[in-house]
Design an enzyme around this catalytic site. Sequence first.
Site, PDB file in Angstrom:
ATOM      1  CD1 TRP A 138     -41.168 -26.678 -29.659  1.00  0.00           C
ATOM      2  CD2 TRP A 138     -41.161 -25.175 -31.555  1.00  0.00           C
ATOM      3  NE1 TRP A 138     -42.315 -26.271 -29.924  1.00  0.00           N
ATOM      4  CE2 TRP A 138     -42.580 -25.475 -30.871  1.00  0.00           C
ATOM      5  CE3 TRP A 138     -41.130 -24.438 -32.622  1.00  0.00           C
ATOM      6  CZ2 TRP A 138     -43.513 -24.786 -31.514  1.00  0.00           C
ATOM      7  CZ3 TRP A 138     -42.285 -23.955 -33.065  1.00  0.00           C
ATOM      8  CH2 TRP A 138     -43.667 -24.040 -32.663  1.00  0.00           C
ATOM      9  CG  ASN A 139     -40.603 -20.234 -29.719  1.00  0.00           C
ATOM     10  OD1 ASN A 139     -39.866 -20.715 -29.003  1.00  0.00           O
ATOM     11  ND2 ASN A 139     -41.436 -19.318 -29.497  1.00  0.00           N
ATOM     12  CE  LYS A 192     -35.822 -30.659 -22.022  1.00  0.00           C
ATOM     13  NZ  LYS A 192     -35.859 -30.751 -23.459  1.00  0.00           N
ATOM     14  N   PRO A 193     -32.103 -27.888 -24.025  1.00  0.00           N
ATOM     15  CG  PRO A 193     -30.972 -28.324 -26.146  1.00  0.00           C
ATOM     16  CD  PRO A 193     -30.929 -28.897 -24.609  1.00  0.00           C
ATOM     17  N   GLY A 250     -41.767 -21.632 -22.273  1.00  0.00           N
ATOM     18  CA  GLY A 250     -42.787 -22.900 -22.629  1.00  0.00           C
ATOM     19  C   GLY A 250     -44.314 -22.572 -22.241  1.00  0.00           C
ATOM     20  CB  SER A 251     -47.218 -24.700 -22.371  1.00  0.00           C
ATOM     21  OG  SER A 251     -46.938 -25.470 -21.466  1.00  0.00           O
ATOM     22  CD  GLU A 299     -41.269 -15.869 -22.783  1.00  0.00           C
ATOM     23  OE1 GLU A 299     -42.531 -15.833 -23.124  1.00  0.00           O
ATOM     24  OE2 GLU A 299     -40.319 -16.018 -23.653  1.00  0.00           O
ATOM     25  CG  LEU A 300     -45.025 -19.425 -18.033  1.00  0.00           C
ATOM     26  CD1 LEU A 300     -45.705 -19.573 -16.887  1.00  0.00           C
ATOM     27  CD2 LEU A 300     -44.065 -20.707 -18.359  1.00  0.00           C
ATOM     28  CB  CYS A 346     -44.895 -16.224 -26.236  1.00  0.00           C
ATOM     29  SG  CYS A 346     -43.955 -17.925 -25.834  1.00  0.00           S
TER      30      CYS A 346
HETATM   31  C1  SIN Z   1     -41.057 -16.110 -27.374  1.00  0.00           C
HETATM   32  O1  SIN Z   1     -41.717 -16.506 -28.350  1.00  0.00           O
HETATM   33  O2  SIN Z   1     -40.998 -16.591 -26.451  1.00  0.00           O
HETATM   34  C2  SIN Z   1     -39.913 -15.175 -27.638  1.00  0.00           C
HETATM   35  C3  SIN Z   1     -40.192 -14.273 -28.627  1.00  0.00           C
HETATM   36  C4  SIN Z   1     -39.298 -13.088 -28.666  1.00  0.00           C
HETATM   37  O3  SIN Z   1     -38.384 -12.979 -27.982  1.00  0.00           O
HETATM   38  O4  SIN Z   1     -39.711 -12.045 -29.247  1.00  0.00           O
END
Ligand code: SIN
Length: 475
Positions: A149-150, A173-174, A227-228, A249-250, A283
Amino acid sequence: MQHIKNHSLLSFMVSEKAQGCAVTNPATGEIIGFAPIASESEILDGIERASVAQKEWAAQPAKVRAAKLQRWNQLLLENKEDLGRLMTLEQGKPLAEAQGEVLYGASFIEWFAEEAKRTYGDTIPAPSADKRLVTIKQPIGVACAITPWNFPIAMITRKAGPALAAGCSFIVKPSESTPLSAFAVAELAYQAGIPRDVLQVVLGESSRQVGGIFTTHPLIRKLSFTGSTQVGSVLMQQSAGDIKRTSMELGGNAPFIVFDDADIDAAVTGAMASKFRNAGQTCVCANRFYVHSKVYDEFVAKFDAAVQQLKVGNGLDHGVNIGPVISEAAKQGIQTLIDGAIEQGAKPVSPIKQLDGLFMQPVVLKDVTHNMTIVSQEIFGPVAPVIRFDSDEQLIEMANDTIYGLASYFYSQNIHRVWKIAEALEYGMVGINEGMISTEVAPFGGVKQSGIGREGAKQGIDEYMDVKYLCFGGN
Ligand code: SIN
């Protein structure tokens, strides 16, 4: 919906009666719309159709796929304002930041439209005179993704761009919190000529149900997840059943380091950009600050002065820099980390105001020590704990003392130290005298438990292609 001029963007929306997924504005708590939910048989049918459509899509020359992606990029740019408003309404980030994400998201489509034409193989000098050896690259097949969601748009386009450019079909799937942006960008892809079976957005009964289907369906050959770490690990285990390719990508726990030879004002600017982007909910946000004792007081004073200027509020309001956090659970989790740090001896540099709803006052905490709980957890909120250090050796040990290895940042003007520290940091990405590192042209990804694979850059498309070796004998 008010605020959105191009209503074709919302043609997917369903009415409440149709039992769609209700989407709430985190700034006001109001329901802003309903996204369609697919039944299990509709999802399975979509996968079958994606498999058939993929072969036709891959058979088109790369130049043809590239042209459709370029058209999609163009439409994303033309609809920047509407997409930005929609994102602010469902995710909460300030409008300027949301429109910035539309550009960031579109940049992946543009980049991979270009890369589609450059998926070169190799010719390999053969070990004997009668053979000729070459490699070609081919699309994996049906790829799927689960996105957070971010970044409701950019985390989709960063995966869809390379998948479609490579010749894969792609099902995403969003997040249930921010599906409207996902369906809206897909509408633009269809307007650009990308077939509906080649690009699909699905919400199911639950994340667990869709994750289960994506990781076990034999026609799906690739899963990309942002995600996590905890969920990524489960998805990897589930994907192991039929050896699916995965990209993960965690989580992150980014150190932001300020040496005593740093330009302190530049470090404060970088810290603000890195820490408070999306209210601290990325992240790659700086998660813990290590500042040399000699410059600690100066950095903390200047940093806090800048933080006190931030305006918290509804992202649609003029001048707001920090929107709400995503949920009550998120707010409580962040508050627990702040309270725990204060109990363990940390001090807020300025008094903390308690705000209503999902809003949180940005906080700088000083006198934090490396062993405090807040230092080992991904905060995902507008809180900056600042720790002292005295030597490079001690600093490296503390900076690497985490299961994560996504982004890291440091400020120094000493070229010898810059190389030494850049090499010693166990992270996939290092910002050197820079707080904003994300771009479509550079490889985004982590080491250790922050993930596997790279997104963006020349590496990104390889995640969606297989290398095939051809050995020509009898020459
Ligand atoms: C993320 O928070 O997973 C991506 C951040 C970004 O692409 O800069």
